[in-house]
Scaffold this motif. Structure first.
Motif, PDB file in Angstrom:
ATOM      1  N   ILE A 139       0.835  -1.208   0.000  1.00  0.00           N
ATOM      2  CA  ILE A 139       0.000   0.000   0.000  1.00  0.00           C
ATOM      3  C   ILE A 139       0.870   1.259   0.000  1.00  0.00           C
ATOM      4  O   ILE A 139       0.609   2.219  -0.729  1.00  0.00           O
ATOM      5  N   ARG A 140       1.939   1.228   0.793  1.00  0.00           N
ATOM      6  CA  ARG A 140       2.817   2.406   0.881  1.00  0.00           C
ATOM      7  C   ARG A 140       3.526   2.681  -0.438  1.00  0.00           C
ATOM      8  O   ARG A 140       3.649   3.835  -0.868  1.00  0.00           O
ATOM      9  N   LEU A 141       3.992   1.615  -1.103  1.00  0.00           N
ATOM     10  CA  LEU A 141       4.719   1.784  -2.364  1.00  0.00           C
ATOM     11  C   LEU A 141       3.795   1.875  -3.572  1.00  0.00           C
ATOM     12  O   LEU A 141       4.260   2.049  -4.693  1.00  0.00           O
ATOM     13  N   LYS A 142       2.488   1.722  -3.333  1.00  0.00           N
ATOM     14  CA  LYS A 142       1.494   1.777  -4.420  1.00  0.00           C
ATOM     15  C   LYS A 142       1.814   0.742  -5.496  1.00  0.00           C
ATOM     16  O   LYS A 142       1.859   1.050  -6.697  1.00  0.00           O
ATOM     17  N   ILE A 143       2.027  -0.499  -5.073  1.00  0.00           N
ATOM     18  CA  ILE A 143       2.308  -1.594  -6.011  1.00  0.00           C
ATOM     19  C   ILE A 143       0.987  -1.990  -6.648  1.00  0.00           C
ATOM     20  O   ILE A 143       0.164  -2.686  -6.046  1.00  0.00           O
ATOM     21  N   SER A 144       0.785  -1.542  -7.886  1.00  0.00           N
ATOM     22  CA  SER A 144      -0.520  -1.676  -8.513  1.00  0.00           C
ATOM     23  C   SER A 144      -0.363  -1.662 -10.029  1.00  0.00           C
ATOM     24  O   SER A 144       0.473  -0.900 -10.546  1.00  0.00           O
ATOM     25  N   PRO A 145      -1.098  -2.509 -10.785  1.00  0.00           N
ATOM     26  CA  PRO A 145      -2.102  -3.449 -10.293  1.00  0.00           C
ATOM     27  C   PRO A 145      -1.482  -4.774  -9.843  1.00  0.00           C
ATOM     28  O   PRO A 145      -0.348  -5.093 -10.192  1.00  0.00           O
ATOM     29  N   ILE A 146      -2.262  -5.528  -9.083  1.00  0.00           N
ATOM     30  CA  ILE A 146      -1.884  -6.863  -8.642  1.00  0.00           C
ATOM     31  C   ILE A 146      -2.914  -7.845  -9.187  1.00  0.00           C
ATOM     32  O   ILE A 146      -4.120  -7.585  -9.123  1.00  0.00           O
ATOM     33  N   ASN A 147      -2.434  -8.960  -9.735  1.00  0.00           N
ATOM     34  CA  ASN A 147      -3.323 -10.000 -10.244  1.00  0.00           C
ATOM     35  C   ASN A 147      -3.494 -11.071  -9.170  1.00  0.00           C
ATOM     36  O   ASN A 147      -2.518 -11.689  -8.749  1.00  0.00           O
ATOM     37  N   VAL A 148      -4.732 -11.279  -8.742  1.00  0.00           N
ATOM     38  CA  VAL A 148      -5.002 -12.158  -7.601  1.00  0.00           C
ATOM     39  C   VAL A 148      -5.734 -13.420  -8.059  1.00  0.00           C
ATOM     40  O   VAL A 148      -6.774 -13.344  -8.716  1.00  0.00           O
ATOM     41  N   SER A 149      -5.183 -14.563  -7.693  1.00  0.00           N
ATOM     42  CA  SER A 149      -5.866 -15.840  -7.883  1.00  0.00           C
ATOM     43  C   SER A 149      -6.859 -16.009  -6.746  1.00  0.00           C
ATOM     44  O   SER A 149      -6.504 -16.451  -5.656  1.00  0.00           O
ATOM     45  N   VAL A 150      -8.098 -15.651  -7.004  1.00  0.00           N
ATOM     46  CA  VAL A 150      -9.119 -15.647  -5.962  1.00  0.00           C
ATOM     47  C   VAL A 150      -9.731 -17.041  -5.808  1.00  0.00           C
ATOM     48  O   VAL A 150      -9.744 -17.621  -4.729  1.00  0.00           O
ATOM     49  N   HIS A 151     -10.303 -17.548  -6.899  1.00  0.00           N
ATOM     50  CA  HIS A 151     -10.918 -18.875  -6.982  1.00  0.00           C
ATOM     51  C   HIS A 151     -12.239 -18.964  -6.222  1.00  0.00           C
ATOM     52  O   HIS A 151     -13.210 -19.490  -6.743  1.00  0.00           O
ATOM     53  N   ALA A 152     -12.268 -18.487  -4.988  1.00  0.00           N
ATOM     54  CA  ALA A 152     -13.518 -18.435  -4.221  1.00  0.00           C
ATOM     55  C   ALA A 152     -13.333 -17.431  -3.086  1.00  0.00           C
ATOM     56  O   ALA A 152     -12.270 -17.383  -2.479  1.00  0.00           O
ATOM     57  N   THR A 153     -14.385 -16.656  -2.822  1.00  0.00           N
ATOM     58  CA  THR A 153     -14.300 -15.734  -1.685  1.00  0.00           C
ATOM     59  C   THR A 153     -14.855 -16.363  -0.422  1.00  0.00           C
ATOM     60  O   THR A 153     -14.641 -15.839   0.671  1.00  0.00           O
ATOM     61  N   ASP A 154     -15.581 -17.466  -0.549  1.00  0.00           N
ATOM     62  CA  ASP A 154     -16.022 -18.205   0.632  1.00  0.00           C
ATOM     63  C   ASP A 154     -14.778 -18.736   1.337  1.00  0.00           C
ATOM     64  O   ASP A 154     -14.006 -19.505   0.748  1.00  0.00           O
ATOM     65  N   PRO A 155     -14.516 -18.330   2.592  1.00  0.00           N
ATOM     66  CA  PRO A 155     -13.261 -18.699   3.258  1.00  0.00           C
ATOM     67  C   PRO A 155     -13.013 -20.199   3.342  1.00  0.00           C
ATOM     68  O   PRO A 155     -11.893 -20.664   3.109  1.00  0.00           O
ATOM     69  N   ASP A 156     -14.059 -20.957   3.664  1.00  0.00           N
ATOM     70  CA  ASP A 156     -13.875 -22.397   3.828  1.00  0.00           C
ATOM     71  C   ASP A 156     -13.611 -23.094   2.496  1.00  0.00           C
ATOM     72  O   ASP A 156     -12.780 -24.007   2.414  1.00  0.00           O
ATOM     73  N   VAL A 157     -14.306 -22.656   1.466  1.00  0.00           N
ATOM     74  CA  VAL A 157     -14.085 -23.255   0.140  1.00  0.00           C
ATOM     75  C   VAL A 157     -12.680 -22.937  -0.352  1.00  0.00           C
ATOM     76  O   VAL A 157     -11.976 -23.805  -0.868  1.00  0.00           O
ATOM     77  N   ARG A 158     -12.259 -21.689  -0.177  1.00  0.00           N
ATOM     78  CA  ARG A 158     -10.905 -21.313  -0.632  1.00  0.00           C
ATOM     79  C   ARG A 158      -9.843 -22.065   0.165  1.00  0.00           C
ATOM     80  O   ARG A 158      -8.833 -22.495  -0.389  1.00  0.00           O
ATOM     81  N   HIS A 159     -10.054 -22.226   1.456  1.00  0.00           N
ATOM     82  CA  HIS A 159      -9.121 -22.995   2.288  1.00  0.00           C
ATOM     83  C   HIS A 159      -9.010 -24.422   1.764  1.00  0.00           C
ATOM     84  O   HIS A 159      -7.912 -24.963   1.619  1.00  0.00           O
TER      85      HIS A 159
END
Length: 436
Positions: A139-159
């Protein structure tokens, strides 16, 4: 080797003006230690800074840089990252690296999960190995954009999918990035019966909350090779399954287009081609935010082809060399239709289009970039190949002659006794290569 050693200096750059040379070491900037390439980029993004340079002869120089135009310094380092890449600590149930043959070269099985490479090279990262210090630094260095492998936002499913308890933190971290002004692209590798259906709906809805800092979301179907012994029992999507996903996602695309002026979420070409559904128009993909992820690649290729066909270019079919065009299952119908259009315009062509079955990874792998040299040789061996073979250059590792199975272009030429011509993944180049 010191990671801050200069490998090369760009002509006419600030570095050249400052007499920085190959072999010099950029030790500090404004007296601050350079942790990695991100620090280097951040500290040199100023209108004035001071470089501490250790010259090849050991002499230390302090060089003032006035940079009113905010230009790049103009150096390349021996190690682009200026640090070692972070290894992936997940054990994803869908990881393609775990599905490779046992004897592939070591560089193919190195799994990175480094947010710095996401910023520098567009790699996708899971955010599971970030410390609090890492998050604050991004956040401080403004490293952007970042490509995120999300796959699922449901915590248990992603785990469950990543086999890493830190996987549950993804959405919280992405929210912090949003609040810190960090832009992101999201990726979902869709696995049948796991993160599709209601879980996919939740993922899309949760990621929408990050807009406009979530710039795009891509969905790609899981790739399943034949080398899955002992791995999680994933199932292949049927054409009907893929068609259902298209219908589900199109509802969100229409909603987002009305609400935000962008579809926001996109499906990879494989969904449409394997389901037999019509590919979306070129305009559907807007600025093609995830084309490297196979999203809209076919649409670009088709548009380039049509632009060429609509141009003033004229060719003589009677002068075309006899040749063989190698293609994958995913591109066979598209290329076949293109050849038919060329013949309608210029006459019968002495070309043969051959679809290669991927025996190296397995028949379920149908994309062009994963076709291997050994499969090309074995499946073309008994054919009359003409004067040359056309191959898409994305089968070859950049800067080399290597296929993924360590075959080389030269080996293919020797074993088939035919010249190989690499064709750019470009509709114009395809026409010109066929009509040569």
């Amino acid at each position: 080797m010191n990671p801050r050693v200069v490998k090369s200096v760009m002509p006419y750059s600030i570095a050249e003006e400052c007499a920085i040379e190959k072999g010099d070491i950029i030790d500090r900037i404004d007296g601050k230690e350079i942790k990695d390439f991100l620090d280097f980029k951040f500290y040199t993004a100023s209108d004035y800074y001071v470089l501490t340079v250790i010259k090849k002869d050991g002499e230390v120089e302090e060089i003032e840089v006035y940079n009113d135009d905010y230009e790049e310094l103009g150096v390349e380092f021996e190690n682009q990252l200026m640090d070692e890449p972070r290894r992936c600590k997940n054990n994803c149930i869908f990881c393609f690296m775990d599905q490779l043959p046992k004897d592939v070269r070591p560089t193919m099985v190195f799994k990175d999960d480094d947010v710095r490479l996401s910023f520098l090279q567009g790699n996708y990262v899971t955010l599971t190995n970030l410390t609090e210090e890492d998050i604050e630094r991004i956040i401080r260095l403004k490293i952007s954009p970042i490509n995120v492998s999300v796959h699922a936002t449901d915590p248990d499913v992603r785990h469950m999918m990543l086999k890493n308890p830190n996987a549950k933190k993804c959405l919280d971290i992405m929210r912090r990035f949003r609040d810190g002004g960090i832009y992101m692209n999201g990726q979902v590798v869709l696995c049948k019966g796991i993160n599709d259906g209601e879980i996919l709906k939740k993922t899309i809805t949760d990621l929408e909350e990050l807009y406009p800092y979530i710039k795009s979301i891509s969905i790609v179907p899981v790739g399943l090779s034949k080398h899955r012994e002992g791995l999680f029992p994933l199932k292949e999507f049927t054409p009907y399954d893929l068609s259902e996903v298209i219908d589900l996602v199109s509802i969100y695309q229409d909603k987002f287009l009305t609400k935000y002026g962008t579809s926001l979420v996109y499906l990879s070409d494989e969904f449409y081609i394997k389901s037999g559904r019509r590919l979306p128009s070129y305009e559907h993909y807007e600025d093609f935010p995830q084309i490297e992820n196979g999203v809209g690649m076919a649409a670009v290729f088709i548009k380039e082809f049509n632009d060429c066909m609509d141009s003033d270019h004229e060719y003589d079919a009677t002068k075309v060399k006899k040749k063989t065009i190698v293609t994958s299952k995913i591109m066979h119908k598209i290329l076949s239709d293109m050849i038919e259009k060329m013949e309608d315009k210029w006459g019968k062509l002495p070309v043969e289009l051959v679809e290669i079955t991927n025996n190296f990874f397995g028949e379920n792998i149908i994309v062009t970039g994963l076709i291997c040299g050994s499969d090309i040789v074995s499946q073309l061996k008994a054919r009359d190949l003409g004067e040359e073979i056309l191959l898409c250059d994305n089968m070859i590792k950049d800067g080399t002659e290597l296929f993924l199975d360590d075959y080389t272009v030269s080996m293919v030429e020797k074993e088939l006794d035919t010249k190989v011509v690499l064709v750019a993944n470009d509709g114009w180049d395809f026409v010109e290569s066929v009509m040569r």
